[in-house]
Design a protein around this motif. Structure first.
Motif, mmCIF file in Angstrom:
data_model
loop_
_atom_site.group_PDB
_atom_site.id
_atom_site.type_symbol
_atom_site.label_atom_id
_atom_site.label_comp_id
_atom_site.label_asym_id
_atom_site.label_seq_id
_atom_site.Cartn_x
_atom_site.Cartn_y
_atom_site.Cartn_z
ATOM 1 N N ALA A 64 0.832 -1.209 0.000
ATOM 2 C CA ALA A 64 0.000 0.000 0.000
ATOM 3 C C ALA A 64 0.867 1.258 0.000
ATOM 4 O O ALA A 64 0.591 2.219 -0.726
ATOM 5 C CB ALA A 64 -0.926 -0.016 1.222
ATOM 6 N N ASN A 67 2.521 1.724 -3.516
ATOM 7 C CA ASN A 67 1.599 2.248 -4.521
ATOM 8 C C ASN A 67 1.242 3.700 -4.256
ATOM 9 O O ASN A 67 1.069 4.490 -5.195
ATOM 10 C CB ASN A 67 0.339 1.377 -4.565
ATOM 11 C CG ASN A 67 0.561 0.085 -5.332
ATOM 12 O OD1 ASN A 67 0.893 0.096 -6.507
ATOM 13 N ND2 ASN A 67 0.381 -1.035 -4.663
ATOM 14 N N ALA A 68 1.146 4.081 -2.988
ATOM 15 C CA ALA A 68 0.868 5.479 -2.669
ATOM 16 C C ALA A 68 2.005 6.384 -3.130
ATOM 17 O O ALA A 68 1.780 7.502 -3.633
ATOM 18 C CB ALA A 68 0.638 5.633 -1.163
ATOM 19 N N ALA A 146 -3.691 4.418 -6.945
ATOM 20 C CA ALA A 146 -4.355 4.770 -5.690
ATOM 21 C C ALA A 146 -5.356 3.688 -5.293
ATOM 22 O O ALA A 146 -5.480 3.339 -4.103
ATOM 23 C CB ALA A 146 -5.060 6.120 -5.829
ATOM 24 N N SER A 147 -6.051 3.135 -6.267
ATOM 25 C CA SER A 147 -6.997 2.049 -5.991
ATOM 26 C C SER A 147 -6.278 0.841 -5.415
ATOM 27 O O SER A 147 -6.755 0.207 -4.466
ATOM 28 C CB SER A 147 -7.742 1.665 -7.267
ATOM 29 O OG SER A 147 -8.475 2.760 -7.795
ATOM 30 N N SER A 149 -3.534 0.815 -3.710
ATOM 31 C CA SER A 149 -3.100 1.123 -2.356
ATOM 32 C C SER A 149 -4.233 0.896 -1.362
ATOM 33 O O SER A 149 -4.040 0.288 -0.291
ATOM 34 C CB SER A 149 -2.612 2.573 -2.286
ATOM 35 O OG SER A 149 -2.074 2.857 -1.013
ATOM 36 N N ALA A 150 -5.420 1.340 -1.708
ATOM 37 C CA ALA A 150 -6.569 1.162 -0.814
ATOM 38 C C ALA A 150 -6.923 -0.311 -0.659
ATOM 39 O O ALA A 150 -7.210 -0.782 0.452
ATOM 40 C CB ALA A 150 -7.768 1.945 -1.365
ATOM 41 N N VAL A 151 -6.904 -1.041 -1.751
ATOM 42 C CA VAL A 151 -7.229 -2.470 -1.697
ATOM 43 C C VAL A 151 -6.222 -3.229 -0.841
ATOM 44 O O VAL A 151 -6.583 -4.144 -0.086
ATOM 45 C CB VAL A 151 -7.296 -3.058 -3.123
ATOM 46 C CG1 VAL A 151 -7.355 -4.576 -3.089
ATOM 47 C CG2 VAL A 151 -8.506 -2.507 -3.863
ATOM 48 N N VAL A 153 -4.611 -2.195 1.794
ATOM 49 C CA VAL A 153 -4.916 -1.978 3.213
ATOM 50 C C VAL A 153 -6.074 -2.861 3.649
ATOM 51 O O VAL A 153 -6.043 -3.495 4.720
ATOM 52 C CB VAL A 153 -5.235 -0.499 3.478
ATOM 53 C CG1 VAL A 153 -5.742 -0.303 4.908
ATOM 54 C CG2 VAL A 153 -4.002 0.369 3.238
ATOM 55 N N LEU A 154 -7.098 -2.957 2.823
ATOM 56 C CA LEU A 154 -8.240 -3.816 3.150
ATOM 57 C C LEU A 154 -7.823 -5.287 3.231
ATOM 58 O O LEU A 154 -8.282 -6.029 4.110
ATOM 59 C CB LEU A 154 -9.346 -3.635 2.100
ATOM 60 C CG LEU A 154 -10.032 -2.268 2.066
ATOM 61 C CD1 LEU A 154 -11.014 -2.196 0.906
ATOM 62 C CD2 LEU A 154 -10.737 -1.994 3.388
#
Length: 380
Positions: A64, A67-68, A146-147, A149-151, A153-154
């Motif tokens: 994450a 990717n950020a 960005a997508s 990175s969020a995925v 974390v989940l």
């Protein structure tokens, strides 16, 4: 895996946004591959008694962050830093995922578990890339990263909640400790399999890293058509993953050789007749079908060649595989910058022929039923 491969689908706009050439942008995959190649073999040896579940969750957080940083990059320097961080996370994931999967199921389901695990890798490479391309085409290439990175974390949270504790596996009763301590590179089927993977994965990624410029220049495809062709590649790749898993469980060597021949044929089709739209579609479908099965078939070649050392042989395999990704991306960029797309495709075809020769003339793992019984738990 999508974190590693996404630049393929957004290579041209990403290069434009960073003010660098497509060849230079493609080199970023080499950076990630090299870091992963060093990290993956070291992970099983370095973890000791650490809970593998926690290690995988931390690796997702690392992805994450990487990717950020890609989202924030405005030049090659920060892009390099982000790709190094992604390589560290990918090394941990690749080095542990298949070995962990076999510990979550009964021994009779081990092959299917590997297939499902590698299907995630295949899905990322062959479905994640076209989906990322669609997001990039619609919202911009930074939105695609960005997508991811969020995925990531989940997924880190999901791993901690869904998986049981996974400490270091214990050596099974009756294990031959001399076989366990012998260097894996003295195992002839392991060495032959790794050599084949070096040639084949280098060939694949030399060409596939630049598949978007290939489709833009030779087929004159629009961005929407490119995304569609990559989706065709992806759907056939998923089918190839499960078909190859079933076949390789019984005949790993023959399966890998068949996939090698198919990858070579698809690259030759694109090199010779890639200006014809229909032939390009067939070539992309064949390419996806055969490469989609390579990860699981190669994994089974390795574990069947060294059945008592699943974690270590997996780490070695992943290290070589990702080093070949890096080498392929680097050689592809070099050839593209020097000689163009057509020369790149024919060079990849030649490397595939070399891989096929290695597999034909070298020894492979024994077919199922002729091996020693495999323990359900790998030796660390």
């Amino acid at each position: 895996m999508t974190s590693e491969m996404l630049p393929i689908g957004v290579l041209t706009p990403m290069a434009d946004g960073l003010g660098i050439s497509p060849g230079t942008a493609g080199f970023s995959l080499s950076i990630t591959g090299l870091v992963t190649a060093v990290t993956a073999p070291a992970v099983p040896r370095a973890l000791g008694a650490l809970d593998r579940r926690v290690v995988l969750a931390v690796a997702m957080v690392v992805l994450a962050v990487g990717n950020a940083l890609t989202v924030a990059a405005h030049g090659f320097g920060l892009l390099v830093a982000s790709r190094i961080i992604i390589g560290l996370g990918m090394g941990a994931v690749w080095g542990l995922a298949s070995a962990v999967a076999t510990r979550l199921v009964a021994p009779r389901h081990a092959t299917l578990a590997v297939s499902f695990t590698v299907s995630g890798v295949a899905a990322a490479s062959v479905v994640g890339v076209p989906l990322g391309t669609l997001v990039g085409n619609t919202f911009g290439w930074r939105a695609a990263f960005a997508s991811l990175s969020a995925v990531a974390v989940l997924l880190a949270a999901g791993l901690l909640l869904a998986l049981p504790r996974l400490p270091r596996p214990a050596a099974p009763a009756g294990t031959d400790h001399r076989a366990v301590s012998e260097p894996l590179l003295r195992n002839a089927p392991v060495t032959v399999g790794l050599a084949l993977i070096v040639f084949l994965v280098t060939a694949h990624f030399a060409a596939y890293t630049y598949v978007r410029p290939v489709l833009e220049e030779r087929t004159e495809a629009s961005p929407g058509t490119i995304a569609l062709l990559l989706l065709v590649y992806g759907l056939f790749g998923l089918a190839g993953n499960f078909a190859a898993g079933a076949l390789a469980a019984r005949r790993a060597r023959l399966t890998v050789l068949g996939l090698t021949a198919g990858i070579g044929a698809s690259v030759v089709l694109l090199a010779a007749l890639g200006t014809v739209a229909g032939v390009t579609g067939v070539g992309m479908a064949l390419w996806g079908l055969t490469y989609g099965g390579l990860s699981v078939a190669g994994q089974l070649w390795m574990t069947q060649s060294a059945p008592h050392r699943a974690e270590h042989v997996t780490g070695l395999y992943v290290g070589v595989f990702t080093a070949a990704i890096a080498l392929g991306a680097f050689l592809g960029g070099t050839v593209v910058e020097a000689s163009g797309i057509t020369s790149l495709l024919w060079s990849a075809a030649a490397l595939t022929a070399a891989a096929l020769a290695v597999g034909v003339f070298g020894p492979g793992p024994a077919p199922e039923g002729k091996q020693e019984p495999e323990p359900s738990v790998a030796t660390p």
